[in-house]
Design an enzyme around this catalytic site. Structure first.
Site, PDB file in Angstrom:
ATOM      1  N   LYS A  14      19.452 -67.787  33.702  1.00 46.43           N
ATOM      2  CA  LYS A  14      17.904 -68.032  33.294  1.00 46.43           C
ATOM      3  C   LYS A  14      18.128 -68.491  31.659  1.00 46.43           C
ATOM      4  CE  LYS A  14      16.819 -63.636  34.083  1.00 46.43           C
ATOM      5  NZ  LYS A  14      17.700 -62.841  34.632  1.00 46.43           N
ATOM      6  N   ARG A  89       8.843 -58.623  35.810  1.00 49.40           N
ATOM      7  CA  ARG A  89      10.201 -57.889  36.729  1.00 49.40           C
ATOM      8  C   ARG A  89       9.672 -56.978  37.639  1.00 49.40           C
ATOM      9  NH1 ARG A  89      14.334 -59.265  32.871  1.00 49.40           N
ATOM     10  NH2 ARG A  89      16.392 -58.348  33.484  1.00 49.40           N
ATOM     11  N   ARG A 128      31.057 -62.998  30.229  1.00 50.08           N
ATOM     12  CA  ARG A 128      30.214 -63.772  29.398  1.00 50.08           C
ATOM     13  C   ARG A 128      30.210 -63.501  27.877  1.00 50.08           C
ATOM     14  NH1 ARG A 128      23.718 -63.437  31.239  1.00 50.08           N
ATOM     15  NH2 ARG A 128      24.048 -61.100  30.584  1.00 50.08           N
ATOM     16  N   ARG A 163      27.452 -58.654  25.285  1.00 47.57           N
ATOM     17  CA  ARG A 163      26.347 -57.575  25.499  1.00 47.57           C
ATOM     18  C   ARG A 163      26.687 -56.333  26.147  1.00 47.57           C
ATOM     19  NH1 ARG A 163      21.585 -60.735  28.645  1.00 47.57           N
ATOM     20  NH2 ARG A 163      21.583 -58.745  29.802  1.00 47.57           N
ATOM     21  N   ARG A 174      22.005 -53.149  37.501  1.00 46.28           N
ATOM     22  CA  ARG A 174      20.759 -54.234  37.278  1.00 46.28           C
ATOM     23  C   ARG A 174      20.523 -54.999  38.559  1.00 46.28           C
ATOM     24  NH1 ARG A 174      24.259 -56.851  32.402  1.00 46.28           N
ATOM     25  NH2 ARG A 174      22.718 -58.535  32.445  1.00 46.28           N
TER      26      ARG A 174
HETATM   27  P1  ATP Z   1      20.577 -62.398  32.440  1.00 49.46           P
HETATM   28  O1  ATP Z   1      21.953 -61.643  32.807  1.00 49.46           O
HETATM   29  O2  ATP Z   1      20.041 -63.761  32.786  1.00 49.46           O
HETATM   30  O3  ATP Z   1      20.348 -62.295  30.793  1.00 49.46           O
HETATM   31  P2  ATP Z   1      19.498 -59.827  33.029  1.00 49.46           P
HETATM   32  O4  ATP Z   1      18.184 -59.883  33.899  1.00 49.46           O
HETATM   33  O5  ATP Z   1      20.305 -59.149  33.335  1.00 49.46           O
HETATM   34  O6  ATP Z   1      19.659 -61.416  32.884  1.00 49.46           O
HETATM   35  P3  ATP Z   1      17.953 -59.543  30.375  1.00 49.46           P
HETATM   36  O7  ATP Z   1      16.662 -60.257  31.189  1.00 49.46           O
HETATM   37  O8  ATP Z   1      18.376 -59.922  29.097  1.00 49.46           O
HETATM   38  O9  ATP Z   1      19.066 -59.561  31.435  1.00 49.46           O
HETATM   39  O10 ATP Z   1      17.448 -57.946  30.465  1.00 49.46           O
HETATM   40  C1  ATP Z   1      18.485 -57.107  29.960  1.00 49.46           C
HETATM   41  C2  ATP Z   1      17.647 -55.513  30.492  1.00 49.46           C
HETATM   42  O11 ATP Z   1      16.403 -55.656  29.525  1.00 49.46           O
HETATM   43  C3  ATP Z   1      17.139 -55.228  31.750  1.00 49.46           C
HETATM   44  O12 ATP Z   1      18.301 -54.780  32.446  1.00 49.46           O
HETATM   45  C4  ATP Z   1      16.149 -54.375  31.439  1.00 49.46           C
HETATM   46  O13 ATP Z   1      16.624 -53.141  31.079  1.00 49.46           O
HETATM   47  C5  ATP Z   1      15.425 -54.887  30.041  1.00 49.46           C
HETATM   48  N1  ATP Z   1      14.407 -55.660  30.242  1.00 49.46           N
HETATM   49  C6  ATP Z   1      14.089 -57.074  30.066  1.00 49.46           C
HETATM   50  N2  ATP Z   1      12.820 -57.682  30.627  1.00 49.46           N
HETATM   51  C7  ATP Z   1      12.168 -56.570  31.107  1.00 49.46           C
HETATM   52  C8  ATP Z   1      10.969 -56.548  31.759  1.00 49.46           C
HETATM   53  N3  ATP Z   1      10.193 -57.475  32.031  1.00 49.46           N
HETATM   54  N4  ATP Z   1      10.502 -55.223  32.050  1.00 49.46           N
HETATM   55  C9  ATP Z   1      11.371 -54.287  31.953  1.00 49.46           C
HETATM   56  N5  ATP Z   1      12.618 -54.412  31.145  1.00 49.46           N
HETATM   57  C10 ATP Z   1      13.042 -55.298  31.013  1.00 49.46           C
HETATM   58 MG    MG Z   2      19.055 -63.664  29.972  1.00 53.70          MG
END
Ligand code: ATP
Ligand code: MG
Length: 223
Positions: A14, A89, A128, A163, A174
């Site tokens: 993403k 989400r 990463r 991260r 996740r």
């Molecule tokens: P990527 O690895 O592509 O960055 P990801 O989904 O693992 O995707 P992030 O989108 O950066 O990572 O989100 C990290 C954390 O932030 C999630 O695991 C969650 O705890 C929180 N988070 C992010 N967006 C939301 C949301 N829309 N609603 C609730 N929690 C969220």
């Molecule tokens: Mg991301």
């Protein structure tokens, strides 16, 4: 330019694809994950709670997300479209987003699902590194994604960081959270006729070309 929403499991690309789209179409990349991480860094009022949820691989409460996101989408750089990464989400967020769009007088745009095999995603998470300044993404598990200088961003020379939630255990949580809570929104958008799917396991160039095809087809048809 219409808005783009990415729906995808962790590490599907993403952030990487949003960065490429931002470069080409000059629209902002809005990542709820990045917004939350910056709340933690700023020590905002929800910082401790947010940090805890992220490190458990759980979702942060909908109310906090709505507050932070509505504020961001109201800014004027979102007037000509934006890329939304990490939101909605769950179904409640998808329904609330419809209300936010109505209030801000905006359209849903394209909802793009990035499909990826769980094992590839896991490998991407474990290797990463992100640039702490420009958001570029690197990976030491894949030869072609390593930075030229170890630990330093090729683009802006800043330090690369890992991260806290990029470890195998949190990844598994996740991923589970994605299957349980996020995947159901795919049907919600399919029913609205705004859903597109692409294979994101073949590398970023392939995925980016597929997204461009979707955009070109649609923008041509709407002329
Ligand atoms: P990527 O690895 O592509 O960055 P990801 O989904 O693992 O995707 P992030 O989108 O950066 O990572 O989100 C990290 C954390 O932030 C999630 O695991 C969650 O705890 C929180 N988070 C992010 N967006 C939301 C949301 N829309 N609603 C609730 N929690 C969220
Ligand atoms: Mg991301």
């Amino acid at each position: 330019m219409k808005n783009i929403i990415f729906v995808a499991p962790p590490a599907a690309g993403k952030g990487t694809l949003a960065n490429l789209l931002k470069g080409k179409y000059h629209i902002p990349h809005i990542s709820t994950g990045d917004i939350l991480r910056s709340e933690i860094e700023k020590g905002g009022k929800y910082a401790e709670y947010i940090k805890e949820q992220i490190n458990l691989g759980k979702l942060v409460s909908d109310d906090i997300i709505f507050e932070l996101l509505t504020e961001r989408l109201s800014q004027s750089d979102c007037d000509n479209g934006y890329i939304l990464d990490g939101f909605p989400r769950n179904l409640k967020q998808a329904e609330a987003y419809d209300e936010i769009l109505k209030k801000l007088n905006k359209d849903i745009g394209y909802v793009i699902v990035l499909d990826i095999d769980k094992e590839i995603a896991k490998k991407r998470i474990i290797g990463r590194l992100n640039c702490s300044n420009c958001g570029a993404v690197y990976n030491y598990m894949f030869e072609e994604m390593k930075p030229k200088k170890e630990g330093i961003c090729d683009v802006c020379n800043n330090l690369l960081k890992r991260r806290d939630d990029d470890n195998e255990e949190t990844f598994n949580k996740r991923y589970e959270t994605y299957l349980e809570q996020t995947e159901p929104i795919i049907k919600y958008y399919e029913d609205k006729g705004v859903l597109y799917r692409i294979n994101s396991g073949k590398g970023k160039e392939y995925a980016f070309t597929e997204i461009e095809k979707i955009i070109n087809q649609k923008e041509l048809n709407s002329d």
